[in-house]
Design an enzyme around this catalytic site. Structure first.
Site, PDB file in Angstrom:
ATOM      1  N   CYS A 466       0.870  -1.177   0.000  1.00 26.67           N
ATOM      2  CA  CYS A 466       0.000   0.000   0.000  1.00 26.67           C
ATOM      3  C   CYS A 466       0.901   1.220   0.000  1.00 26.67           C
ATOM      4  O   CYS A 466       1.987   1.191  -0.591  1.00 26.67           O
ATOM      5  CB  CYS A 466      -0.960  -0.022   1.185  1.00 26.67           C
ATOM      6  SG  CYS A 466      -0.149   0.057   2.791  1.00 26.67           S
ATOM      7  N   VAL A 467       0.511   2.290   0.642  1.00 26.44           N
ATOM      8  CA  VAL A 467       1.287   3.530   0.572  1.00 26.44           C
ATOM      9  C   VAL A 467       2.635   3.398   1.251  1.00 26.44           C
ATOM     10  O   VAL A 467       3.647   3.875   0.745  1.00 26.44           O
ATOM     11  CB  VAL A 467       0.490   4.689   1.202  1.00 26.44           C
ATOM     12  CG1 VAL A 467       1.300   5.981   1.169  1.00 26.44           C
ATOM     13  CG2 VAL A 467      -0.814   4.890   0.450  1.00 26.44           C
TER      14      VAL A 467
END
Length: 526
Positions: A466-467
């Site tokens: 993810c981020v």
């Protein structure tokens, strides 16, 4: 090969991860919408007359139009992004099937409404809970409709993407079968939804009522809940519910019924109408005291209490974390420096974040969007005019800065918390520690070493990111070496269940993930 048991931890981790793709697009489109609307608004033109130029105004209106794209088609984006993110193989087919399923489902709903004579007249759709989706009159389900389609398509894809049909129908087997079975199943689902949708609506409304009835504590509950769920990677689900469903409120904007705090904000921004304080109470403004001021103060406190001989070694790590949270609203690089070693400090951070939401709401600040960093402050606060009360963010922010700094400095020294620069140094690590402290800044992670610490190629069942985190499913958790991962520069290691793992890397996580994949595929060249 032994069949792997279904893991709710793995599923919800993956589901939360898939939300990031449409939300990231939404955040960028929101910036375009914010810039376009702010520079084309009458109040801004009055202050800066040079903007009142035909060519410039056409550009700004164009930006507003493009920026509204993600808001208009958000349910469809979720319907495609969820199977795309969850599927391990044939991801393109999964996304295509999400598109097919979403359209088929709404066509079936339209068919049911037509056949049962419950299709509302165009001027009465809102009262009947109906709306237009891709030119189809259907039940207004918002983003939840896209999520339902996405999950169903993923389950169908997982079950049937390797199916073998008899020779006469072999052409339709394998991945080609997925959009076919999707059409059939979502067609039936579309017939059933009008019968059962009232139950979904009641559940969403109950959550919304809980938050709305909490009054001034509603934003506090949301802000605190989001931070509490963050370590488990499940905060995206709560955020999506508040931003995109009735749980975040429902308002009529330009004659259209809009549900979800972020949907309401974008609709009002695009329509040039007044911004609703009840919607922005759950958006960027609540994060700003903590993200722009509190966490940077915590980083400064950690720097000041670090051993003098090691301050230069931790400076790069802390600065990069401060920039991430202040500019973009990505907080994990700072939060994971104290989350695991000082849970009570994280609890203090959770409460302060919730209080930030509550205070901003009580003061009547109206700054929307998603990130909570300085870009949101400038574009959706300062540029929109003084009616947003952007100046109050600075006043509250200074107070948050002082509180965070004093509490973190006192707690770290009082309880001898081993924040960066205070941990015991292993003699073998002295020479390499300075380089590893600046891994995230320079992007020099040793992917091969990280893969080995994860138990090697054979131990990886699924790898994504993810981020800021690697999100993995492993075959044997006992082979994962937490200490070695942290020695490689990881900020934290989260073991959600027997097979589900998250490794917090930071902003360079995508590069690390891609490098590990190249090594696993045998394409890496030293």
């Amino acid at each position: 090969m032994k069949k792997k048991k279904f893991s709710f931890g793995e599923f919800f981790q993956g589901l939360g991860k898939t939300f990031m793709l449409p939300v990231a697009l939404l955040a960028f489109m929101g910036l375009m919408l914010g810039i376009g609307s702010s520079f084309s608004s009458p109040s801004t033109i009055d202050k800066f007359p040079f903007l009142d130029h035909t060519f410039l105004q056409v550009i700004f209106r164009f930006m507003s139009t493009i920026g509204g794209f993600a808001f208009t088609y958000l349910p469809l984006l979720f319907a495609m992004a969820i199977p795309l993110g969850l599927a391990r193989y044939e991801k393109g087919v999964a996304a295509f099937s999400g598109l097919v399923g979403y359209i088929i489902m709404n066509l079936s709903i339209n068919f049911y409404l037509t056949e049962t004579n419950t299709l509302a007249k165009l001027d009465n759709m809102r009262e009947a809970g109906q709306g237009m989706v891709l030119g189809i009159q259907t039940i207004e389900m918002g983003v939840l409709g896209g999520i339902i389609v996405g999950i169903i398509v993923y389950l169908l894809h997982k079950r049937f993407y390797t199916i073998q049909l008899p020779d006469a129908f072999a052409f339709f087997g394998g991945p080609r079968f997925i959009p076919i079975i999707t059409s059939l199943v979502l067609g039936i689902v579309g017939i059933l939804i009008p019968m059962i949708w009232p139950l979904f609506a009641m559940g969403i409304q109950a959550i919304g009522d809980l938050i709305q009835k909490a009054g001034i504590f509603g934003p506090f509950l949301f802000g605190s809940g989001e931070r509490l769920l963050l370590p488990f990677g499940l905060h995206h689900i709560l955020v999506a519910m508040i931003r995109f469903t009735e749980a975040g409120g429902t308002e009529v904007v330009n004659g259209n019924t809009i549900s979800g705090a972020l949907n309401i904000f974008y609709a009002q921004l695009q329509g040039g109408g007044p911004i609703s304080p009840s919607a922005t109470a759950f958006l960027s403004q609540g994060k700003m005291p903590t993200f722009m001021f509190g966490l940077p103060a915590a980083a400064l406190a950690m720097y000041h209490v670090a051993l003098p001989s090691r301050r230069s070694k931790v400076k790069g790590l802390l600065i990069s974390g401060v920039l991430a949270t202040f500019v973009t609203g990505i907080t994990e690089p700072i939060e994971f420096l104290f989350l695991f070693i000082a849970p009570l400090l994280y609890l203090f951070h959770v409460i302060m974040t919730g209080l930030g939401f509550m205070v901003m709401s009580l003061l009547g600040v109206v700054i929307g969007n998603t990130d909570g960093g300085v870009l949101d402050f400038l574009i959706f606060g300062l540029m929109q005019g003084t009616y947003t009360k952007w100046y109050l963010v600075l006043i509250v922010g200074v107070i948050w800065f002082v509180i965070y700094y004093l509490v973190f400095r006192w707690a770290i020294k009082k309880f001898n918390i081993k924040t960066p620069g205070r941990e015991e140094v292993i003699e073998d690590d002295v020479e390499r520690s300075a380089e590893e402290m600046t891994h995230g800044k320079k992007g020099r992670y040793d992917a091969a070493r990280i893969l080995a610490a994860l138990g090697g190629k054979e131990n990886i069942a699924d790898l994504d990111n993810c981020v800021t985190r690697l999100r993995l499913v492993v075959n044997d958790m006992s082979l994962v070496n937490d200490a070695e991962l942290k020695a490689c520069g990881a900020l934290g290691v989260m073991k959600l269940d027997a097979t589900t793992l998250q490794v917090v890397i930071g902003s360079q996580v995508a590069t690390v993930k891609n490098e590990i994949e190249r090594i696993m595929e045998g394409d890496h060249n030293e």
